[in-house]
Write a protein that holds these residues in place. Sequence first.
Motif, PDB file in Angstrom:
ATOM      1  N   ASP A   1       0.913  -1.261  -0.044  1.00  0.00           N
ATOM      2  CA  ASP A   1      -0.059   0.193  -0.082  1.00  0.00           C
ATOM      3  C   ASP A   1       0.850   1.179   0.052  1.00  0.00           C
ATOM      4  OD1 ASP A   1      -1.963  -1.791   0.251  1.00  0.00           O
ATOM      5  OD2 ASP A   1      -2.553  -1.303   2.444  1.00  0.00           O
ATOM      6  N   PHE A   2       2.051   1.111   0.731  1.00  0.00           N
ATOM      7  CA  PHE A   2       2.854   2.216   0.863  1.00  0.00           C
ATOM      8  C   PHE A   2       3.507   2.596  -0.170  1.00  0.00           C
ATOM      9  CE2 PHE A   2       7.096   4.116   2.895  1.00  0.00           C
ATOM     10  CZ  PHE A   2       6.421   5.016   3.612  1.00  0.00           C
ATOM     11  N   LEU A   3       4.004   1.392  -0.837  1.00  0.00           N
ATOM     12  CA  LEU A   3       4.786   1.645  -2.276  1.00  0.00           C
ATOM     13  C   LEU A   3       3.520   2.337  -3.285  1.00  0.00           C
ATOM     14  CD1 LEU A   3       6.860  -1.596  -3.203  1.00  0.00           C
ATOM     15  CD2 LEU A   3       7.758   0.998  -2.455  1.00  0.00           C
ATOM     16  N   ASP A   4       2.472   1.887  -3.218  1.00  0.00           N
ATOM     17  CA  ASP A   4       1.489   2.291  -4.213  1.00  0.00           C
ATOM     18  C   ASP A   4       1.457   3.807  -3.896  1.00  0.00           C
ATOM     19  OD1 ASP A   4       1.053   0.340  -5.712  1.00  0.00           O
ATOM     20  OD2 ASP A   4      -0.689  -0.470  -4.401  1.00  0.00           O
ATOM     21  N   MET A   5       1.180   4.335  -2.862  1.00  0.00           N
ATOM     22  CA  MET A   5       1.186   5.721  -2.450  1.00  0.00           C
ATOM     23  C   MET A   5       2.341   6.414  -2.823  1.00  0.00           C
ATOM     24  SD  MET A   5       0.772   7.572   1.295  1.00  0.00           S
ATOM     25  CE  MET A   5       2.346   7.152   1.568  1.00  0.00           C
ATOM     26  N   LEU A   6       3.499   6.018  -2.502  1.00  0.00           N
ATOM     27  CA  LEU A   6       4.734   6.653  -2.934  1.00  0.00           C
ATOM     28  C   LEU A   6       4.750   6.548  -4.622  1.00  0.00           C
ATOM     29  CD1 LEU A   6       7.311   5.376  -0.412  1.00  0.00           C
ATOM     30  CD2 LEU A   6       6.059   7.567  -0.400  1.00  0.00           C
ATOM     31  N   SER A   7       4.446   5.498  -5.279  1.00  0.00           N
ATOM     32  CA  SER A   7       4.502   5.543  -6.760  1.00  0.00           C
ATOM     33  C   SER A   7       3.624   6.654  -7.272  1.00  0.00           C
ATOM     34  CB  SER A   7       3.929   3.952  -6.938  1.00  0.00           C
ATOM     35  OG  SER A   7       4.144   4.014  -8.483  1.00  0.00           O
ATOM     36  N   VAL A   8       2.120   6.548  -6.750  1.00  0.00           N
ATOM     37  CA  VAL A   8       1.317   7.861  -7.465  1.00  0.00           C
ATOM     38  C   VAL A   8       1.971   9.135  -7.290  1.00  0.00           C
ATOM     39  CG1 VAL A   8      -0.915   8.506  -7.116  1.00  0.00           C
ATOM     40  CG2 VAL A   8      -0.557   6.143  -7.328  1.00  0.00           C
ATOM     41  N   PHE A   9       2.481   9.336  -6.034  1.00  0.00           N
ATOM     42  CA  PHE A   9       2.835  10.596  -5.706  1.00  0.00           C
ATOM     43  C   PHE A   9       4.233  10.967  -6.099  1.00  0.00           C
ATOM     44  CE2 PHE A   9      -0.717  10.667  -2.689  1.00  0.00           C
ATOM     45  CZ  PHE A   9      -1.274  11.699  -2.590  1.00  0.00           C
ATOM     46  N   SER A  10       4.980  10.008  -6.969  1.00  0.00           N
ATOM     47  CA  SER A  10       6.399  10.193  -7.360  1.00  0.00           C
ATOM     48  C   SER A  10       6.394  11.102  -8.607  1.00  0.00           C
ATOM     49  CB  SER A  10       6.977   9.053  -7.681  1.00  0.00           C
ATOM     50  OG  SER A  10       6.469   8.610  -9.023  1.00  0.00           O
ATOM     51  N   ASP A  11       7.659  11.881  -8.968  1.00  0.00           N
ATOM     52  CA  ASP A  11       7.774  12.521 -10.009  1.00  0.00           C
ATOM     53  C   ASP A  11       7.453  11.810 -11.327  1.00  0.00           C
ATOM     54  OD1 ASP A  11       8.163  14.987  -9.377  1.00  0.00           O
ATOM     55  OD2 ASP A  11      10.205  14.747  -9.021  1.00  0.00           O
ATOM     56  N   SER A  12       7.842  10.617 -11.239  1.00  0.00           N
ATOM     57  CA  SER A  12       7.664   9.666 -12.523  1.00  0.00           C
ATOM     58  C   SER A  12       6.305   9.324 -12.776  1.00  0.00           C
ATOM     59  CB  SER A  12       8.356   8.458 -12.397  1.00  0.00           C
ATOM     60  OG  SER A  12       9.926   8.893 -11.835  1.00  0.00           O
ATOM     61  N   ALA A  13       4.899   9.215 -11.877  1.00  0.00           N
ATOM     62  CA  ALA A  13       3.909   8.973 -12.142  1.00  0.00           C
ATOM     63  C   ALA A  13       3.160   9.809 -13.347  1.00  0.00           C
ATOM     64  CB  ALA A  13       2.980   8.894 -11.059  1.00  0.00           C
ATOM     65  N   THR A  14       2.381   9.128 -14.157  1.00  0.00           N
ATOM     66  CA  THR A  14       1.697   9.920 -15.355  1.00  0.00           C
ATOM     67  C   THR A  14       0.509  10.970 -14.780  1.00  0.00           C
ATOM     68  OG1 THR A  14      -0.049   8.324 -15.696  1.00  0.00           O
ATOM     69  CG2 THR A  14       2.137   8.066 -16.723  1.00  0.00           C
ATOM     70  N   SER A  15       0.487  11.893 -15.231  1.00  0.00           N
ATOM     71  CA  SER A  15      -0.639  12.953 -15.061  1.00  0.00           C
ATOM     72  C   SER A  15      -2.023  12.112 -14.885  1.00  0.00           C
ATOM     73  CB  SER A  15      -0.878  14.023 -16.076  1.00  0.00           C
ATOM     74  OG  SER A  15      -0.675  15.069 -15.316  1.00  0.00           O
ATOM     75  N   ASP A  16      -2.456  11.176 -15.766  1.00  0.00           N
ATOM     76  CA  ASP A  16      -3.739  10.500 -15.631  1.00  0.00           C
ATOM     77  C   ASP A  16      -3.716   9.719 -14.453  1.00  0.00           C
ATOM     78  OD1 ASP A  16      -4.932  11.277 -17.827  1.00  0.00           O
ATOM     79  OD2 ASP A  16      -4.670   9.089 -18.949  1.00  0.00           O
ATOM     80  N   ILE A  17      -2.659   8.992 -13.801  1.00  0.00           N
ATOM     81  CA  ILE A  17      -2.675   8.196 -12.812  1.00  0.00           C
ATOM     82  C   ILE A  17      -3.026   9.185 -11.699  1.00  0.00           C
ATOM     83  CG2 ILE A  17      -1.083   6.778 -11.097  1.00  0.00           C
ATOM     84  CD1 ILE A  17      -1.329   5.033 -13.337  1.00  0.00           C
ATOM     85  N   LYS A  18      -2.068  10.202 -11.423  1.00  0.00           N
ATOM     86  CA  LYS A  18      -2.087  11.181 -10.619  1.00  0.00           C
ATOM     87  C   LYS A  18      -3.690  11.794 -10.351  1.00  0.00           C
ATOM     88  CE  LYS A  18       2.518  12.941 -10.359  1.00  0.00           C
ATOM     89  NZ  LYS A  18       3.048  12.576  -8.772  1.00  0.00           N
TER      90      LYS A  18
END
Length: 192
Positions: free
Chosen positions: A91-108
């Motif tokens: 869960d924690f990784l998913d959260m960091l992934s979505v909030f990371s610089d590399s996540a796409t705008s669509d995901i965010k």
Amino acid sequence: GAMGGSASLIPGDLLREYQELTFLSKQEILLAYKRFSELLPKEERENACSARVPKSQILTLPELRANPFQHRICHVFSTSEAGDDSMSFEDFLDMLSVFSDSATSDIKSHYAFRIFDFDDDGILDRKDLEQLVNCLTGQGEESRLSSAEMEQLIQNIVEESDIDKDGTINLSEFQHVVSRSPDFASSFKIVL
């Protein structure tokens, strides 16, 4: 274990899988693991991959402490069966992934929508928008909007965003609005 021996308790195949499933680099995943295990009581750190961290602990992270949507973020990313908004390492990784610089705008924007959908009903209605504005302006007396200001602001948001004119904002309408605000993605991030 020996000093520093706990750093790489993620098996290699799992580490590779996490890299494929997230927008995070190997370094970021290892750092996340370290941060996550530090939120656990000492005796649980050995098994951080299978442990859950209570919401109260997650909220001690400086990145979330300052975030007006901290409770919603925990709620949206938690897969807890008990509904207590606790987080597993994944869960924690998913959260960091979505909030990371590399996540796409669509995901965010997809996750932002879920975070702003306070009653979890799949649309942003006036009540959600009111809570959203309250979170953003803070609950202090001096920063609080008058009900007339609130009414006007929500009116504006709905007029801007509600393409099918049903009085609420759905995900695609929200994503459309977000696609026109270039600073959205950069404001929606947590860097560990």
